[in-house]
Design a protein around this motif. Sequence first.
Motif, mmCIF file in Angstrom:
data_model
loop_
_atom_site.group_PDB
_atom_site.id
_atom_site.type_symbol
_atom_site.label_atom_id
_atom_site.label_comp_id
_atom_site.label_asym_id
_atom_site.label_seq_id
_atom_site.Cartn_x
_atom_site.Cartn_y
_atom_site.Cartn_z
ATOM 1 N N TYR A 158 1.254 -1.173 -0.396
ATOM 2 C CA TYR A 158 0.164 0.056 0.066
ATOM 3 C C TYR A 158 1.217 1.307 -0.063
ATOM 4 N N VAL A 159 -0.028 2.358 -0.175
ATOM 5 C CA VAL A 159 1.235 4.267 -0.566
ATOM 6 C C VAL A 159 0.109 3.816 0.283
ATOM 7 N N HIS A 160 0.500 5.290 1.653
ATOM 8 C CA HIS A 160 -0.050 5.869 2.723
ATOM 9 C C HIS A 160 0.334 7.506 2.543
ATOM 10 N N VAL A 161 -0.678 8.060 1.975
ATOM 11 C CA VAL A 161 -0.831 10.394 1.722
ATOM 12 C C VAL A 161 -1.427 10.629 2.223
ATOM 13 N N GLY A 162 -1.069 11.576 2.976
ATOM 14 C CA GLY A 162 -2.405 12.869 3.802
ATOM 15 C C GLY A 162 -3.199 13.579 2.957
ATOM 16 N N GLY A 163 -3.865 14.411 3.780
ATOM 17 C CA GLY A 163 -4.904 14.668 3.013
ATOM 18 C C GLY A 163 -3.989 15.861 2.442
ATOM 19 N N LYS A 164 -2.999 16.539 2.104
ATOM 20 C CA LYS A 164 -2.107 17.561 1.327
ATOM 21 C C LYS A 164 -1.903 16.712 0.199
ATOM 22 N N SER A 165 -1.578 15.813 -0.577
ATOM 23 C CA SER A 165 -1.088 15.121 -0.628
ATOM 24 C C SER A 165 -2.720 15.185 -2.954
ATOM 25 N N PRO A 166 -2.390 15.183 -3.645
ATOM 26 C CA PRO A 166 -2.893 15.041 -4.558
ATOM 27 C C PRO A 166 -3.903 13.924 -4.651
ATOM 28 N N LEU A 167 -2.663 12.593 -4.446
ATOM 29 C CA LEU A 167 -3.836 11.265 -4.184
ATOM 30 C C LEU A 167 -4.603 11.243 -3.311
ATOM 31 N N TYR A 168 -4.445 11.838 -2.201
ATOM 32 C CA TYR A 168 -5.535 11.590 -1.612
ATOM 33 C C TYR A 168 -7.272 11.121 -1.924
ATOM 34 N N GLY A 169 -7.890 10.387 -1.427
ATOM 35 C CA GLY A 169 -9.084 10.162 -1.707
ATOM 36 C C GLY A 169 -9.094 8.748 -2.751
ATOM 37 N N MET A 170 -8.218 8.281 -3.441
ATOM 38 C CA MET A 170 -8.003 7.734 -4.702
ATOM 39 C C MET A 170 -8.144 6.243 -4.098
ATOM 40 N N ASP A 171 -8.614 5.056 -4.916
ATOM 41 C CA ASP A 171 -9.062 4.308 -4.267
ATOM 42 C C ASP A 171 -7.367 3.288 -4.348
ATOM 43 N N CYS A 172 -6.528 3.107 -5.698
ATOM 44 C CA CYS A 172 -5.851 2.459 -5.826
ATOM 45 C C CYS A 172 -4.532 3.681 -6.940
ATOM 46 N N ILE A 173 -3.190 3.545 -6.868
ATOM 47 C CA ILE A 173 -1.986 4.193 -7.645
ATOM 48 C C ILE A 173 -1.242 2.923 -8.929
ATOM 49 N N GLU A 174 -1.166 3.475 -10.044
ATOM 50 C CA GLU A 174 0.134 3.018 -10.528
ATOM 51 C C GLU A 174 1.143 3.814 -10.344
ATOM 52 N N ILE A 238 -3.340 0.731 8.432
ATOM 53 C CA ILE A 238 -4.845 1.714 7.354
ATOM 54 C C ILE A 238 -5.294 1.868 8.441
ATOM 55 N N ASP A 239 -5.768 0.981 9.571
ATOM 56 C CA ASP A 239 -6.888 2.082 10.590
ATOM 57 C C ASP A 239 -6.164 3.268 11.847
ATOM 58 N N GLU A 240 -4.825 2.452 11.676
ATOM 59 C CA GLU A 240 -3.932 3.719 12.511
ATOM 60 C C GLU A 240 -3.895 4.993 12.023
ATOM 61 N N LEU A 241 -3.664 4.788 10.264
ATOM 62 C CA LEU A 241 -3.191 6.000 10.243
ATOM 63 C C LEU A 241 -4.450 6.552 9.624
ATOM 64 N N GLU A 242 -5.243 5.802 9.502
ATOM 65 C CA GLU A 242 -6.569 6.786 8.806
ATOM 66 C C GLU A 242 -7.330 7.675 10.202
ATOM 67 N N LYS A 243 -6.783 7.325 11.503
ATOM 68 C CA LYS A 243 -6.983 8.056 12.334
ATOM 69 C C LYS A 243 -6.539 9.433 12.577
ATOM 70 N N GLY A 244 -5.614 9.571 11.681
ATOM 71 C CA GLY A 244 -4.828 11.044 11.045
ATOM 72 C C GLY A 244 -5.113 11.033 9.774
ATOM 73 N N HIS A 245 -6.492 11.156 9.500
ATOM 74 C CA HIS A 245 -6.968 10.959 7.752
ATOM 75 C C HIS A 245 -5.276 11.024 7.140
ATOM 76 N N ILE A 246 -4.695 10.164 7.245
ATOM 77 C CA ILE A 246 -4.412 9.614 6.376
ATOM 78 C C ILE A 246 -4.533 8.702 5.133
ATOM 79 N N ASP A 247 -4.878 7.960 4.425
ATOM 80 C CA ASP A 247 -4.893 7.522 3.186
ATOM 81 C C ASP A 247 -4.175 6.421 2.722
ATOM 82 N N SER A 248 -5.131 5.500 2.401
ATOM 83 C CA SER A 248 -4.024 3.883 1.990
ATOM 84 C C SER A 248 -5.101 3.598 0.986
ATOM 85 N N LEU A 249 -3.871 3.926 -0.802
ATOM 86 C CA LEU A 249 -3.640 3.116 -1.740
ATOM 87 C C LEU A 249 -3.460 1.708 -2.041
ATOM 88 N N LEU A 250 -4.051 0.812 -2.827
ATOM 89 C CA LEU A 250 -3.586 -0.444 -3.494
ATOM 90 C C LEU A 250 -2.575 -0.016 -4.323
#
Length: 287
Positions: A158-174, A238-250
Amino acid sequence: MRKAADRLYVTQPTLTRAMQNLEDEMGMKLLVRSNHGVSLTTTGESLYYYAQSVINQLSEIEALKLKDKEFEQNKLALSVGNIILEDEIMLNFYENLQTRHANISIYETSIEKVLVHVAKLESEIGIIAVNTEQYPALNKILEIKGLEAHEIASSPLYVHVGGKSPLYGMDCIEPRELLRHTYVHLPYDYFSNINELITLGEIRVMDFKHTIVINNYHAIVNMIKRTDAFIFGGKWQIDELEKGHIDSLLLNNCNVEKKLMWIKRKKEILSIQAREFLDIIKENYAD
């Protein structure tokens, strides 16, 4: 030898004879004597670590004699490498303690140092996350250091990104989409060097030009929250990082997987505290 004799309240000749008798019993040299002092041979170092383990087990037996839990002390030393543990892990462990007295030491460090800590009795157990490319090297080092590993869970990358990243909210990424972003990781060691050669789809880890090395997990999380940077990880974060508004992309088109494992010394009986902690880890993370 003189300083050691002083600490043991014996004369130096007495200690020298005792060490000679021990070497005779072992059938090999345990100490190397030179003008610079005395050092341990490889066998002597192994015997030292085994003796420390025996002493630890005797302490566990002595603790069983205590009938009043008020005076019993819980001790646990563990090292964690390449994973951010859930806060609830330590809270659950604390709530399960049967005594007021607890001495808990947690070292957050690299995978390589986790193995060193466990081998040298600085930590009773280690919790690490390695990928499938690092796994063969891990097995070789475990054998050399007299350690054993047990798998808890496996996960795609997984790739973990924060709310400042343009990747935030995506389900997966290349993988190639990550090249324009900053890759954050722990300081280089033997295992992170292996990562440099890993292929992720059409790219290699060594192709990332923007990287930041941080030696503290809390600082890494803060960096991810406040910038467009990212870290690699597994499903157990995933669950722990989500508490800090960090998203996880497959991560798509990636054959690399991660393994969550616990480490201990071979033939060593774990303390009650270590077994209880591992039960909580498995309850939260096991497949």
